[in-house]
Each structure stands twice: as structure tokens, then as C-alpha cells.
Design a protein around this motif. Sequence first.
Motif, PDB file in Angstrom:
ATOM      1  N   LEU A  70       7.435  -0.596  13.264  1.00 22.30           N
ATOM      2  CA  LEU A  70       7.700  -0.018  11.736  1.00 22.30           C
ATOM      3  C   LEU A  70       6.362   0.847  11.394  1.00 22.30           C
ATOM      4  N   LEU A  71       5.275  -0.036  11.611  1.00 17.04           N
ATOM      5  CA  LEU A  71       4.006   0.702  11.215  1.00 17.04           C
ATOM      6  C   LEU A  71       3.527   1.717  11.818  1.00 17.04           C
ATOM      7  N   ALA A  72       3.738   1.739  13.079  1.00 20.36           N
ATOM      8  CA  ALA A  72       3.372   2.926  13.833  1.00 20.36           C
ATOM      9  C   ALA A  72       4.063   3.959  13.387  1.00 20.36           C
ATOM     10  N   ASP A  73       5.444   3.997  13.121  1.00 25.44           N
ATOM     11  CA  ASP A  73       6.309   4.981  12.526  1.00 25.44           C
ATOM     12  C   ASP A  73       5.680   5.609  11.081  1.00 25.44           C
ATOM     13  N   ALA A  74       5.008   4.664  10.148  1.00 22.91           N
ATOM     14  CA  ALA A  74       4.717   5.014   9.156  1.00 22.91           C
ATOM     15  C   ALA A  74       3.484   5.732   9.015  1.00 22.91           C
ATOM     16  N   MET A  75       2.664   5.287  10.222  1.00 14.45           N
ATOM     17  CA  MET A  75       1.315   6.042  10.566  1.00 14.45           C
ATOM     18  C   MET A  75       1.697   7.592  10.971  1.00 14.45           C
ATOM     19  N   THR A  76       2.920   7.805  11.806  1.00 11.90           N
ATOM     20  CA  THR A  76       3.047   9.189  11.927  1.00 11.90           C
ATOM     21  C   THR A  76       3.740  10.021  10.965  1.00 11.90           C
ATOM     22  N   ARG A  77       4.227   9.265   9.918  1.00  7.52           N
ATOM     23  CA  ARG A  77       4.847  10.046   8.743  1.00  7.52           C
ATOM     24  C   ARG A  77       3.531  10.409   7.996  1.00  7.52           C
ATOM     25  N   TYR A  78       2.511   9.429   7.943  1.00  3.26           N
ATOM     26  CA  TYR A  78       1.550   9.716   7.222  1.00  3.26           C
ATOM     27  C   TYR A  78       0.437  10.874   7.639  1.00  3.26           C
ATOM     28  N   LYS A  79       0.372  11.038   9.017  1.00  2.05           N
ATOM     29  CA  LYS A  79      -0.232  11.992   9.819  1.00  2.05           C
ATOM     30  C   LYS A  79       0.587  13.396   9.358  1.00  2.05           C
ATOM     31  N   LEU A  90       8.020   1.740  -9.141  1.00  2.00           N
ATOM     32  CA  LEU A  90       9.155   1.807  -8.389  1.00  2.00           C
ATOM     33  C   LEU A  90      10.431   1.293  -8.729  1.00  2.00           C
ATOM     34  N   LYS A  91      10.547   0.799 -10.130  1.00  2.32           N
ATOM     35  CA  LYS A  91      11.788   0.672 -10.660  1.00  2.32           C
ATOM     36  C   LYS A  91      12.186   2.031 -10.999  1.00  2.32           C
ATOM     37  N   GLU A  92      11.527   2.996 -11.381  1.00  2.00           N
ATOM     38  CA  GLU A  92      12.032   4.255 -11.742  1.00  2.00           C
ATOM     39  C   GLU A  92      12.580   5.128 -10.550  1.00  2.00           C
ATOM     40  N   PRO A  93      13.865   5.569 -10.440  1.00  2.00           N
ATOM     41  CA  PRO A  93      14.387   6.186  -9.202  1.00  2.00           C
ATOM     42  C   PRO A  93      13.924   7.228  -8.748  1.00  2.00           C
ATOM     43  N   GLU A  94      13.381   8.340  -9.613  1.00  2.00           N
ATOM     44  CA  GLU A  94      12.429   9.326  -9.270  1.00  2.00           C
ATOM     45  C   GLU A  94      11.143   9.070  -8.638  1.00  2.00           C
ATOM     46  N   ILE A  95      10.574   7.879  -9.044  1.00  2.00           N
ATOM     47  CA  ILE A  95       9.098   7.322  -8.230  1.00  2.00           C
ATOM     48  C   ILE A  95       9.617   6.862  -6.853  1.00  2.00           C
ATOM     49  N   ALA A  96      10.766   5.946  -6.853  1.00  2.00           N
ATOM     50  CA  ALA A  96      11.209   5.256  -5.567  1.00  2.00           C
ATOM     51  C   ALA A  96      11.606   6.415  -4.558  1.00  2.00           C
ATOM     52  N   LYS A  97      12.172   7.418  -4.868  1.00  2.00           N
ATOM     53  CA  LYS A  97      12.645   8.592  -4.119  1.00  2.00           C
ATOM     54  C   LYS A  97      11.588   9.278  -3.377  1.00  2.00           C
ATOM     55  N   LEU A  98      10.378   9.156  -3.896  1.00  2.00           N
ATOM     56  CA  LEU A  98       9.177   9.715  -3.186  1.00  2.00           C
ATOM     57  C   LEU A  98       9.191   8.974  -1.811  1.00  2.00           C
ATOM     58  N   PHE A  99       9.513   7.951  -1.681  1.00  2.00           N
ATOM     59  CA  PHE A  99       9.322   7.048  -0.419  1.00  2.00           C
ATOM     60  C   PHE A  99      10.546   6.842   0.401  1.00  2.00           C
ATOM     61  N   ASP A 100      11.397   7.619   0.054  1.00  2.00           N
ATOM     62  CA  ASP A 100      12.893   7.485   0.787  1.00  2.00           C
ATOM     63  C   ASP A 100      12.719   8.190   2.054  1.00  2.00           C
ATOM     64  N   GLU A 158       0.757  -1.232  -0.200  1.00  2.00           N
ATOM     65  CA  GLU A 158       0.027  -0.024   0.042  1.00  2.00           C
ATOM     66  C   GLU A 158       0.822   1.114   0.116  1.00  2.00           C
ATOM     67  N   ILE A 159       0.406   2.195  -0.639  1.00  2.00           N
ATOM     68  CA  ILE A 159       0.993   3.798  -0.445  1.00  2.00           C
ATOM     69  C   ILE A 159      -0.047   4.414  -0.370  1.00  2.00           C
ATOM     70  N   ASP A 160       0.149   5.591   0.375  1.00  2.00           N
ATOM     71  CA  ASP A 160      -0.932   7.008   0.388  1.00  2.00           C
ATOM     72  C   ASP A 160      -1.392   7.426  -0.812  1.00  2.00           C
ATOM     73  N   LYS A 161      -2.763   7.432  -0.875  1.00  2.00           N
ATOM     74  CA  LYS A 161      -3.562   7.855  -1.636  1.00  2.00           C
ATOM     75  C   LYS A 161      -2.982   9.398  -2.425  1.00  2.00           C
TER      76      LYS A 161
END
Length: 337
Positions: free
Chosen positions: A193-202, A138-148, A121-124
Motif C-alpha cells: 500500500l505504501l509503495a502505491d502511495a509513493m507512486t502517486r506521490y511521484k 478532513l471532516k470537511e468533504p471537500e478537503i477529504a476528496k483531495l485524497f480520494d 502524513e500528507i504531501d506538503k
Amino acid sequence: MNNKFLKIILGAILTSILIIFTSCQQAPTSQKVIRSANSTWIQELFQTEIVNIGLEKLDYKVEKPKQIEYPPIYISIANGDLEYSTVYYDPQHKEYFENSGGEEKLEKVGTLVPNGVQRYEIDKKTADKYNITNIKQLKEPEIAKLFDSDGDGKANLVGCKPGWSCELVINHHLKAYELEDTVEHNQGEYEILLADAMTRYKQGQPIFYYAYNPHWISTELRRNQDVVWLEVPFTSLPKEMGNLTEKDTSVDGKNFGFPILQQRIVANKKFLEANPVAKKWFELVQIPIEDMNAESSRIKEGENQEADILRHAQEWVKNNQEKYDSWLETARQAANE
């Protein structure tokens, strides 16, 4: 023999010794003792308690469930040091099953929680802005970097705890879909790890994670409202899982890459042969995904002690009393068959 396999074997031996030691005080001879275990993922204890409450009503002496990792669970059941566990995730646990003696020593019974769906999953917000629908993008480096999230230029995928079967699938996917150069599989305690992702999402940041339903994440981040489920370019899974096809990894016509899981009970074969009542009980008990999602959320909110989980299981039984009692009656009849 590699170090990882040696550690698993040694861990299983030590676990079996501990199980035998803690089971020394037997019940009266008129009662049969049942020993169970689930993994250290606390959500599974809820399922185990629901099963054990019924076993007690069927006049079995039930020991307190143990929490150990998956490979030692299977080995302990095969060796007769445990009678059963609720943790057979079919087909992803096929390798654990086969490596512990397979059908000669073990048996898969019933469907405790049906149709568990795994996916990426990724954020909408990010998905819509960059038109991301498939993990191959996500093979494209510019797309992958969005989630770095750590500054190394690769997408950070919140993945599976080491030792979980989904770890093997994710690592296999990264290679099969040629994503190893652009995606990093972050592993550790999944809930942390998921709780950390939720923090970033918020905070409005992009997130990218592995998800499984039933789990609280499915109720907090909803499909097509908060997040997007990524499709995969084709089905590719570790050979140990068997010859699975796109049909086995698709939901509503979309291929999400993971097999649909049936959570089943795995039990010692000799125990089942000698205990038809327990076997019938294992065949009957079923917990809806919606109820498991609700339990996962209660655990996340702090009701996460063993006493809390037992109370939740007792409440579930009470809320489903008529159906539960009908299962018990059917199981009792197996003694006369």
C-alpha cells in the motif's frame, strides 16, 4: 466467542504445535536452547538476529527464528514454546501481553529500539495549498476528496495491516474525530500500500498515510520538506492501552495522536528467572532508530531474504563491536550475581 477471536486462538494452538514439532532435536545437555520469533514484518528479523548473535556468544544454542503473527507469538512465549521475541511495542501491545497471561507468565525487558514515532502524513504540496495541519480538517468533504484515490468521495488513508495494533488506534481515531463519513481506512500489506502511495506521490498526486519511524518512508519523504505530519484535535486511544494523556502522544509540543513506542523484548518469565545472563543481555542491547531506518531501506531495495538480513545483522555487530562486546561482558557477569 466471535469468529476473529476463535481464529486467533486456533492459530495460536496450531503455531504452538508446529513450534514444538520443529524443536524436537535438542542441543547437547550442556547448552540451553533459545527459541525466538518475530512477526512476518521482515524488518523485525534484523533485530532478532542481532540479539541472537549475542546469545550464541553467551553459549546458548539458538534456533532459527520463526515468523508468525503477533497474538500467537505472545501465547507461545507464555506457554513456554518460545523463550522470547523482540516485538513488544510498548504500550500498543499491552492487550496482547495481558491476554496471554500478563506478568504471571511474561516479562518485558530492556528497550531494544527507543522512541518510535507514529503519525499521519500528507504531501506538503497539498498541505500548503489548502493550509491543512490537523486531521480534523478532513471532516470537511471537500478537503477529504483531495485524497480520494478510488472515486468514492472519501479520503483514502493508507493504514495498517489487519491484526497490527495500529489498526485499532486508527479505527478508534476515525470514530473519535468523527471522520468515518469522510475517511476510508485502506488495509492490506502495508509495504504494498505504501509503495502505491509513493507512486502517486511521484506522479504529483495527493497522498495520505499512516507512518512509523523507524521505517524507510521516514528517509524518503522528509518532514516539512516532502510531507507534513498532521496533528490531532485531542488525545483519544483504545482503553486497553491505559490512561494515556496528550504528553504521551506529543513530539516537540505537537500532538500526533499515537503513543510514543518503546520496542522491547518480551520473554517467558520462568526462562528469565533461570537465565540471568540472557536477561541481562536483553536489558542491554539497543539499536538506534537511524540504524533501523537504514536497514528498512536496504530491505526495500531488494536485500530482503533471510540470508541478507543475517548478513546485515553481522555487519551491524562488526560496526558496533566495542559497544557490543561491552554488553556481552556485562551479561556474563550476571552469572555471578
